[in-house]
Design an enzyme around this catalytic site. Structure first.
Site, PDB file in Angstrom:
ATOM      1  N   HIS A 466       0.811  -1.218   0.000  1.00 15.41           N
ATOM      2  CA  HIS A 466       0.000   0.000   0.000  1.00 15.41           C
ATOM      3  C   HIS A 466       0.845   1.268   0.000  1.00 15.41           C
ATOM      4  O   HIS A 466       0.336   2.374  -0.196  1.00 15.41           O
ATOM      5  CB  HIS A 466      -0.956  -0.014   1.205  1.00 15.41           C
ATOM      6  CG  HIS A 466      -2.305   0.565   0.899  1.00 15.41           C
ATOM      7  ND1 HIS A 466      -2.469   1.644   0.057  1.00 15.41           N
ATOM      8  CD2 HIS A 466      -3.548   0.217   1.311  1.00 15.41           C
ATOM      9  CE1 HIS A 466      -3.768   1.929  -0.014  1.00 15.41           C
ATOM     10  NE2 HIS A 466      -4.441   1.076   0.721  1.00 15.41           N
ATOM     11  N   ASP A 470      -2.509   1.982  -4.468  1.00 16.50           N
ATOM     12  CA  ASP A 470      -3.726   2.027  -3.682  1.00 16.50           C
ATOM     13  C   ASP A 470      -4.685   0.937  -4.130  1.00 16.50           C
ATOM     14  O   ASP A 470      -4.483   0.305  -5.160  1.00 16.50           O
ATOM     15  CB  ASP A 470      -4.397   3.400  -3.832  1.00 16.50           C
ATOM     16  CG  ASP A 470      -3.482   4.492  -3.292  1.00 16.50           C
ATOM     17  OD1 ASP A 470      -2.762   4.219  -2.313  1.00 16.50           O
ATOM     18  OD2 ASP A 470      -3.469   5.592  -3.878  1.00 16.50           O
TER      19      ASP A 470
END
Lengths: 494, 473
Positions: A466, A470
């Site tokens: 992450h 995203d």
């Protein structure tokens, strides 16, 4: 006499602070040996020696700021006198030179080291007969083996160092110290991995070379057309960074947790492959914020494609499985979403876009999880992929696989469905950015136009780093992947 | 496959439950591998049942009888009565205690025990035939096989073991009476140990040896101490003669003929004849013809430093893998084979293997002799301590023997030791540890040794090698 000037340490960097000297005046140095550690506002960088020779003068103290192009160190070039360094290492603490030890321990190929040290050497893959002992009469100690192990790791360093050096010093002839460019052009150059000081230009502003966006793009295209040495270099640097991170992580994570066992419990050694897997997993979970995206896709098209290809493959003596088909789909989806085929270089704070499509295939073996890497998946046909997969997997199972064959992947696929389970939460194979877990192909209910039908489906679990991407990127990638999986003929379009 | 065979699978199959096999099986189970041990006879193998242990039991017992009878100098006058049956019962008790121990160790480690003889069917399966004819068999599929079938006494042509006249060491250790006259063929360590036992129990022993001295392979000054002591026990020696023929006589005794290099024939009369001319690996029961594995010219399954044979997945440990045929070597090999099978980075990289001969006095050796060190490229230095200058030796009423250590002159690294004397088998352990650790003469010399013990002689030998001996010139 070679006056070594502080090379450009990265785009826009004009100066650096000397953090540490690794040599002193009078030391002999070899090409690529690290002279000093210099910190710029971007990162701390090892500065390697460009030549063999003897250090005559250091022109800065630790803590001094040195500008790019300023003389850092004077080196008298020439062959580094071999004997000097080797006698040094066999000099006893009282200065008495123990010259005989190396010769004498060589008799009978005999090594003088306790069993615990010999075992350590085996565990670390160190050839103990090549280790120089620091104990009495040259007896080999635990510390000697550890040092030899680190030195072996550092053997990979020259490539990294010379990569830095190549970037830093080699293009000097055609490289400027300063380049004028707009911030937007600088950013573009950064994104494309172009050294702005190396972009050829005839334009000048106020007497300084001036580069525009078009020149940067042209340079990037030329570099892409060349065989991408910078990419190799980036990978080498990345691996180096990773191994250093790993060492740090090992030290941090070294606090033991004692477990009290009672009668009837059983203890098994935590070593070898098992421990390596453990360390890799712990590091991944520790360093990488994971997010997992789950999805399911109906794949009658994939099943049909395999059924049609299978007899043709059999004619060629090959048993076609779904794995090569899956790898082709993944490679195609990666081309559409290159952000998934990246690696995060935390040292230079850059995301490295990998051009190749080398894909790791997680393989359960008797001795634990092994991830052989299939190279250039995008360039190979199904038959070739099948043969290569068979070979890699069977050698992984028989432990007949080289370390290099398990490195260099840009993405990993793990087929947990082979054993059972619908969805999983796979752990990213650092420094990669994502890992795809695949369930079993089986019939599951699919609701379509108000009706529920049983269709062959595949479950997908994509874990992402992450920090780099995203959830939306993950979802987009999975959607593209689903389109290839449900209709593999799409692969033919590109 | 035989109809009715049940096939079971195992990760590690160990064939033979002697010191190599049972250690391999226990280690393998400890490492979490599913392990099956096949034994056709008795757990503990030759060592526990027919070798090391029963022979040491008889040696201890015969020593007590002999020492009691020969302690006049110490002011003790005794003529002990020896009940061979009771002695044998005690010896058998020791053996069965140990073999039961091995069996229960295997069980508690989780080893699956199977009784029978294992024979390779192919490179992944064996058939285990249970007991005798008609008792059935089973097929076991394996991932790794560790062959630990051991060795058996070599039979001389014409001297087939019959348990009555012509004895193997195994049979000699199970005798119910002491023969009046015993002929021993072979003056190696087994021949010498058993000659000593029977001489001390009252037999009239003659040893015939083809070579020119006892204990071939040991240095002359080591062998000499043992030969002279044996002679003082009344053992007769005939060197340079080979047993060639034998026959039974009317009086129930036997006559054995020997031949020397000039073809001169000598004859010996005895009640029985122990033939101890060496041991050969047992491979004939393994069905090797069914797999791509063949013993070498010496009948040995040759192995690499990970105890692997030429056949993938098949290891060999202990006597079947050749010299040195020693129980402790077998155990070390068994451990390594199991660890390698489990994926551990184990290897047979031991620097020195000790060996003990339980003659009177004992011999303990480890590592290199002086000439072996020279041959290996070292410049050896030697230090020696005669036991007649050791207080403890004299209080044991022992004046013969010595401790000798061999080291590299330049680095002082210990390379070997040869020890003859009481408890030499124990004393050698210290030097073995030193060699493995890479200890130097100074390290031994700088270690305080208990007084008054025999171990002081090891200390003194180390100081002697450095030219710093206190108690010996």
């Amino acid at each position: 006499m070679f006056e070594f000037e502080l090379p450009d340490l990265g785009e826009g960097v004009a100066e650096g602070e000397v953090l540490a000297w690794h040599v002193a005046a009078g030391d002999s140095v070899e090409e690529d040996q690290v002279l000093a550690e210099v910190e710029t506002d971007k990162a701390a960088v090892d500065v390697p020696s460009p030549v063999d020779g003897v250090v005559r003068e250091l022109h800065a103290d630790v803590g001094d700021i040195v500008a790019t192009g300023e003389v850092l160190v004077t080196i008298e070039a020439g062959e580094a006198p071999e004997s000097e360094s080797s006698t040094e290492s066999v000099t006893g603490s009282d200065g008495e030179v123990v010259e005989t030890s190396a010769d004498e321990t060589a008799a009978d190929g005999r090594v003088f080291a306790p069993p615990s040290v010999r075992r350590l050497a085996r565990e670390r893959g160190v050839d103990i007969t090549a280790v120089e002992g620091s104990g009495p009469s040259g007896r080999i100690t635990e510390a000697d083996v550890a040092a030899a192990d680190r030195a072996a790791d550092a053997d990979d360093e020259p490539a990294v160092k010379s990569a830095v050096r190549r970037v830093a010093t080699e293009p000097m002839a055609e490289r400027r110290d300063h380049t004028l460019a707009t911030p937007a052009t600088r950013r573009l150059a950064r994104e494309l991995g172009v050294d702005i000081d190396a972009v050829p230009t005839d334009e000048t502003r106020d007497g300084e070379a001036y580069v525009d966006a078009a020149a940067v793009r042209a340079m990037a295209e030329r570099e892409a057309a060349d065989d991408e040495i910078p990419d190799e270099d980036v990978r080498a640097v990345t691996e180096q960074v990773v191994s250093e991170l790993r060492e740090t992580a090992d030290e941090v994570g070294a606090e033991p947790t004692p477990i009290e066992a009672s009668d009837g419990d059983r203890r098994e050694p935590y070593r070898g492959v098992r421990r390596t897997i453990g360390e890799q997993m712990a590091r991944s979970r520790r360093e990488v914020p994971h997010a997992t995206h789950h999805d399911m896709v109906a794949v009658p098209g994939l099943v049909e494609a395999r059924e049609r290809l299978q007899p043709l493959a059999e004619e060629r003596g090959v048993h076609l499985t779904y794995t090569p088909l899956l790898l082709k789909c993944v490679a195609a989806a990666l081309d559409d979403h290159p952000i998934l085929a990246t690696q995060l270089d935390t040292e230079s704070e850059e995301i490295v876009y990998r051009r190749d499509r080398a894909i790791g295939v997680a393989t359960a073996t008797d001795h634990g999880l092994v991830v052989p890497v299939v190279e250039a998946v995008d360039e190979k046909g199904l038959l070739e992929l099948t043969a290569e997969l068979d070979d890699l997997v069977s050698r992984a199972r028989s432990r007949d696989i080289a370390r290099e064959e398990m490195q260099g992947g840009v993405f990993t696929v793990t087929n947990f469905g082979a054993i059972g389970g619908e969805y999983a939460d796979p752990v990213i194979n650092v420094p990669e950015t994502a890992i795809l877990g695949v369930g079993a192909i089986k019939e599951r209910p699919i609701a379509e136009s108000g009706e529920v039908t049983a269709q062959p489906t595949l479950t997908l679990s994509l874990a992402i780093d992450h920090r780099v991407i995203d959830g939306a990127d993950a979802a987009r990638f999975v959607t593209t992947l689903k389109s290839y999986l449900s209709e593999p003929t799409r692969l033919l379009l590109d | 496959m035989v109809v009715g065979d049940v096939t079971t699978g195992t990760e590690v199959l160990v064939i033979g439950g002697g010191p190599g096999g049972y250690v391999a099986a226990i280690r393998s189970a400890q490492l979490g591998l599913d392990t099956t041990l096949v034994e056709r006879d008795a757990y503990g193998g030759t060592c526990l049942n027919h070798g090391c242990i029963p022979s040491k039991a008889l040696i201890s017992a015969s020593d007590i009888a002999h020492d009691a009878r020969n302690a006049e100098e110490l002011g003790i006058f005794a003529e002990p009565a020896v009940d061979i049956e009771a002695m044998t019962e005690w010896k058998d008790g020791v053996v069965s205690r140990l073999t039961r121990g091995v069996e229960s160790l295997c069980k508690s480690a989780g080893v699956n025990l199977v009784e029978g003889t294992a024979e390779f069917i192919d490179e992944e399966t064996v058939r285990v035939a249970h007991g005798g004819e008609g008792q059935g068999s089973e097929t076991v599929a394996f991932e790794h096989a560790i062959v630990a079938t051991g060795s058996r006494p070599i039979e001389l042509p014409g001297f087939e073991f019959d348990g009555e006249y012509i004895l193997s060491s195994r049979e000699a250790l199970a005798l119910e009476t002491v023969p009046d006259e015993l002929l021993v063929v072979g003056a190696g360590y087994i021949g010498m140990e058993l000659s000593t036992v029977f001489a001390k129990l009252g037999a009239d022993v003659t040893v015939v040896e083809m070579l020119e001295d006892v204990l071939p392979g040991y240095e002359d000054d080591v062998a000499e101490v043992v030969r002279e002591r044996a002679a003082s026990l009344g053992i007769d020696f005939a060197f340079g003669e080979a047993a060639s023929d034998w026959e039974t006589l009317d009086d129930g005794r036997i006559r054995v003929a020997t031949t020397d290099e000039d073809d001169d024939i000598a004859e010996y009369h005895a009640d029985s004849c122990l033939v101890a001319v060496g041991r050969e690996p047992v491979t004939d029961t393994l069905g090797l013809e069914n797999v791509a594995l063949e013993p070498d010219a010496n009948g040995v399954l040759s192995t690499d430093e990970e105890a692997r044979t030429d056949l993938d997945g098949v290891f060999a440990v202990g006597d079947v893998a050749g010299e040195p045929m020693l129980a402790h070597t077998a155990m070390a090999e068994g451990e390594v084979a199991a660890e390698v099978a489990a994926g551990e980075p184990a290897t047979l990289d031991h620097q020195a293997i000790p060996a003990a001969v339980f003659t009177d006095p004992e011999i303990g050796t480890v590592g290199m002799t002086e000439s072996e060190a020279e041959a290996a490229g070292f410049a050896p230095v030697v230090g020696e301590m005669p036991l007649r200058a050791n207080g403890r030796a004299l209080t044991l009423n022992e004046r013969e023997g010595f401790v000798r250590v061999v080291a590299d002159a330049d680095t002082e690294f210990l390379l070997g030791a040869q020890i003859v004397g009481p408890e030499a088998s124990q004393l050698v352990a210290e030097v073995g540890l030193g060699i493995e650790l890479g200890a130097r003469l100074e390290d031994v010399a700088g270690t305080i040794h208990t007084h008054p013990t025999l171990s002081e002689a090891v200390h003194e030998a180390a100081t002697a090698a450095r030219g710093e001996a206190i108690h010996t010139g």
